[in-house]
Design a protein around this motif. Sequence first.
Motif, mmCIF file in Angstrom:
data_model
loop_
_atom_site.group_PDB
_atom_site.id
_atom_site.type_symbol
_atom_site.label_atom_id
_atom_site.label_comp_id
_atom_site.label_asym_id
_atom_site.label_seq_id
_atom_site.Cartn_x
_atom_site.Cartn_y
_atom_site.Cartn_z
ATOM 1 N N ILE A 115 0.865 -1.176 0.000
ATOM 2 C CA ILE A 115 0.000 0.000 0.000
ATOM 3 C C ILE A 115 0.902 1.227 0.000
ATOM 4 O O ILE A 115 1.797 1.352 0.839
ATOM 5 C CB ILE A 115 -0.924 0.040 1.235
ATOM 6 C CG1 ILE A 115 -1.825 -1.186 1.277
ATOM 7 C CG2 ILE A 115 -1.766 1.316 1.241
ATOM 8 C CD1 ILE A 115 -2.591 -1.341 2.589
ATOM 9 N N HIS A 116 0.670 2.142 -0.921
ATOM 10 C CA HIS A 116 1.495 3.351 -1.030
ATOM 11 C C HIS A 116 0.612 4.571 -0.816
ATOM 12 O O HIS A 116 -0.240 4.879 -1.641
ATOM 13 C CB HIS A 116 2.165 3.400 -2.406
ATOM 14 C CG HIS A 116 3.167 4.507 -2.542
ATOM 15 N ND1 HIS A 116 4.126 4.510 -3.524
ATOM 16 C CD2 HIS A 116 3.370 5.653 -1.833
ATOM 17 C CE1 HIS A 116 4.867 5.598 -3.414
ATOM 18 N NE2 HIS A 116 4.415 6.315 -2.393
ATOM 19 N N CYS A 117 0.826 5.275 0.309
ATOM 20 C CA CYS A 117 0.016 6.440 0.672
ATOM 21 C C CYS A 117 0.713 7.736 0.250
ATOM 22 O O CYS A 117 1.932 7.864 0.386
ATOM 23 C CB CYS A 117 -0.217 6.475 2.180
ATOM 24 S SG CYS A 117 -1.053 5.018 2.839
ATOM 25 N N HIS A 118 -0.089 8.709 -0.209
ATOM 26 C CA HIS A 118 0.477 9.967 -0.692
ATOM 27 C C HIS A 118 0.039 11.186 0.107
ATOM 28 O O HIS A 118 0.507 12.287 -0.161
ATOM 29 C CB HIS A 118 0.113 10.166 -2.166
ATOM 30 C CG HIS A 118 0.785 9.188 -3.076
ATOM 31 N ND1 HIS A 118 2.041 9.398 -3.583
ATOM 32 C CD2 HIS A 118 0.390 7.973 -3.540
ATOM 33 C CE1 HIS A 118 2.394 8.370 -4.355
ATOM 34 N NE2 HIS A 118 1.407 7.492 -4.329
ATOM 35 N N ASN A 119 -0.866 11.014 1.078
ATOM 36 C CA ASN A 119 -1.252 12.109 1.960
ATOM 37 C C ASN A 119 -1.352 11.595 3.390
ATOM 38 O O ASN A 119 -1.491 10.385 3.625
ATOM 39 C CB ASN A 119 -2.574 12.745 1.520
ATOM 40 C CG ASN A 119 -2.370 13.821 0.458
ATOM 41 O OD1 ASN A 119 -1.464 14.635 0.547
ATOM 42 N ND2 ASN A 119 -3.214 13.804 -0.568
ATOM 43 N N THR A 120 -1.318 12.499 4.340
ATOM 44 C CA THR A 120 -1.147 12.121 5.746
ATOM 45 C C THR A 120 -2.302 11.307 6.315
ATOM 46 O O THR A 120 -2.089 10.271 6.950
ATOM 47 C CB THR A 120 -0.964 13.390 6.602
ATOM 48 O OG1 THR A 120 0.088 14.171 6.035
ATOM 49 C CG2 THR A 120 -0.615 13.029 8.023
ATOM 50 N N LYS A 121 -3.541 11.750 6.113
ATOM 51 C CA LYS A 121 -4.684 11.070 6.726
ATOM 52 C C LYS A 121 -4.795 9.632 6.249
ATOM 53 O O LYS A 121 -5.197 8.740 7.010
ATOM 54 C CB LYS A 121 -5.979 11.828 6.401
ATOM 55 C CG LYS A 121 -7.209 11.267 7.101
ATOM 56 C CD LYS A 121 -8.450 12.089 6.773
ATOM 57 C CE LYS A 121 -9.675 11.509 7.465
ATOM 58 N NZ LYS A 121 -10.900 12.267 7.145
ATOM 59 N N GLU A 122 -4.417 9.395 5.003
ATOM 60 C CA GLU A 122 -4.505 8.036 4.441
ATOM 61 C C GLU A 122 -3.675 7.038 5.234
ATOM 62 O O GLU A 122 -4.038 5.866 5.345
ATOM 63 C CB GLU A 122 -3.983 8.021 2.998
ATOM 64 C CG GLU A 122 -4.651 8.986 2.071
ATOM 65 C CD GLU A 122 -3.760 9.305 0.889
ATOM 66 O OE1 GLU A 122 -2.853 8.506 0.593
ATOM 67 O OE2 GLU A 122 -3.965 10.345 0.250
ATOM 68 N N MET A 179 -5.157 3.537 6.400
ATOM 69 C CA MET A 179 -4.620 2.295 5.838
ATOM 70 C C MET A 179 -3.945 1.441 6.906
ATOM 71 O O MET A 179 -4.030 0.212 6.880
ATOM 72 C CB MET A 179 -3.640 2.611 4.707
ATOM 73 C CG MET A 179 -4.305 3.148 3.451
ATOM 74 S SD MET A 179 -5.467 1.962 2.718
ATOM 75 C CE MET A 179 -7.000 2.876 2.863
ATOM 76 N N TYR A 180 -3.287 2.075 7.848
ATOM 77 C CA TYR A 180 -2.636 1.351 8.940
ATOM 78 C C TYR A 180 -3.668 0.583 9.763
ATOM 79 O O TYR A 180 -3.521 -0.619 10.031
ATOM 80 C CB TYR A 180 -1.874 2.338 9.821
ATOM 81 C CG TYR A 180 -1.315 1.750 11.090
ATOM 82 C CD1 TYR A 180 -0.123 1.018 11.081
ATOM 83 C CD2 TYR A 180 -1.973 1.936 12.311
ATOM 84 C CE1 TYR A 180 0.391 0.490 12.259
ATOM 85 C CE2 TYR A 180 -1.464 1.413 13.488
ATOM 86 C CZ TYR A 180 -0.280 0.689 13.458
ATOM 87 O OH TYR A 180 0.222 0.167 14.623
ATOM 88 N N ARG A 181 -4.748 1.276 10.137
ATOM 89 C CA ARG A 181 -5.787 0.631 10.960
ATOM 90 C C ARG A 181 -6.538 -0.439 10.163
ATOM 91 O O ARG A 181 -6.808 -1.533 10.663
ATOM 92 C CB ARG A 181 -6.766 1.683 11.479
ATOM 93 C CG ARG A 181 -6.154 2.650 12.480
ATOM 94 C CD ARG A 181 -7.133 3.766 12.845
ATOM 95 N NE ARG A 181 -6.551 4.706 13.794
ATOM 96 C CZ ARG A 181 -6.580 4.559 15.107
ATOM 97 N NH1 ARG A 181 -7.186 3.507 15.631
ATOM 98 N NH2 ARG A 181 -6.022 5.458 15.906
ATOM 99 N N ALA A 182 -6.871 -0.111 8.903
ATOM 100 C CA ALA A 182 -7.602 -1.066 8.076
ATOM 101 C C ALA A 182 -6.739 -2.277 7.748
ATOM 102 O O ALA A 182 -7.225 -3.420 7.727
ATOM 103 C CB ALA A 182 -8.076 -0.391 6.792
ATOM 104 N N ARG A 183 -5.462 -2.047 7.505
ATOM 105 C CA ARG A 183 -4.532 -3.154 7.240
ATOM 106 C C ARG A 183 -4.456 -4.112 8.427
ATOM 107 O O ARG A 183 -4.492 -5.344 8.264
ATOM 108 C CB ARG A 183 -3.154 -2.556 6.923
ATOM 109 C CG ARG A 183 -2.038 -3.548 6.545
ATOM 110 C CD ARG A 183 -1.260 -4.115 7.741
ATOM 111 N NE ARG A 183 -0.707 -3.141 8.629
ATOM 112 C CZ ARG A 183 0.535 -2.656 8.544
ATOM 113 N NH1 ARG A 183 1.322 -3.033 7.560
ATOM 114 N NH2 ARG A 183 0.971 -1.794 9.452
ATOM 115 N N ASN A 184 -4.358 -3.540 9.634
ATOM 116 C CA ASN A 184 -4.297 -4.371 10.835
ATOM 117 C C ASN A 184 -5.600 -5.134 11.063
ATOM 118 O O ASN A 184 -5.600 -6.296 11.485
ATOM 119 C CB ASN A 184 -3.968 -3.516 12.051
ATOM 120 C CG ASN A 184 -2.531 -3.000 12.028
ATOM 121 O OD1 ASN A 184 -1.723 -3.459 11.215
ATOM 122 N ND2 ASN A 184 -2.225 -2.058 12.892
#
Length: 335
Positions: free
Chosen positions: A80-87, A91-96
């Motif tokens: 997963i490659h994030c380009h803005n801060t909120k993402e 993504m961290y929480r959803a990934r976990n």
Amino acid sequence: MKILHTLQWKQFAGTEKVCVDLCNEMAKTNEVFLLSDEKIAPYLSERVNLIKFNFEHNRYNPLFLLQTAQLLIKISPDIIHCHNTKEIEIMYRARNLARFLGSRKIGVVATKHTLQVKKNYKLADLCVAVLEDTKEILPTNSIIIKNAMAYKKPKKRGGREYRSNKFSIISAARLSAPKGMDIIIKALADVNFDFECTIFGSGEEEENLKDLIKELGLEEKINIAGFTDHLQDYLSACNLQIIASAFEAYGLTAIDGVYYSPLLISTAVGICTEILPKELLFERDILSLRRKLNEVYENYEEFKAIFSKVKEKCKGEFDMSNVVNQYIKAYKSLL
């Protein structure tokens, strides 16, 4: 490799352009997905799988995170490659959560496109800085990969906005105070030559800049033309491009300059501090820029020759395929 990019849409500016160009180039040899707003669709290659996604939802909402986790399970990306801060936090929480539901762990990469300090980057498995200055505000698990842009062949078109008989100057940026468009306008008010200047961009300073142009009696010489998707066409037909920013995390318009402009001068900001020699830099004040403009006009061919060496040296550095290869190598380090 299956790559998932995420982009919280704001407007089509620097971060959005970098993300789009990365997606389009990566999609040539990888399976690429992008979570973003549908407004970005016109800029994407048909190879990129756009999934409409609203990052404005509450990042702590359990239902939203569950739905996002289920989407990750469905896509099953390698990275997963994030380009803005909120993402990053989403993504961290959803990934976990996806991992709790049985998915394998997915690495999260986050690129820092600005110089604002944000704590969320500590949640990424790997952070990417675009320059050394950016790396200094990131966690220790960070590397530097400089930005690039896809080259677009300029089109030759008619009209005075493309080719002027006068000395043609262009500056392109968001119309905000740090970008220094007022400095450019004031410097041009008393140069020793005839010119025509077009300013591309939009922003909160637009009306103030128009008032300034009118106040200085420059309506026939300086035009604020708004945003354009075809900046390369204009740059390739001008004589000079100016960057007058107070600061830049990177400065993508400098890459535009290397690709398309016959000559670029700039303040010492972002990537310009690395690629431009002192002859092409100026102090960020009206008199310094005015002196530089007069000097450039009087010795135009000499300055063009200096910049042509910059263009030749930077040709490979800003190649998208080179930057993509660096990212792919970084992704693989997390697999």
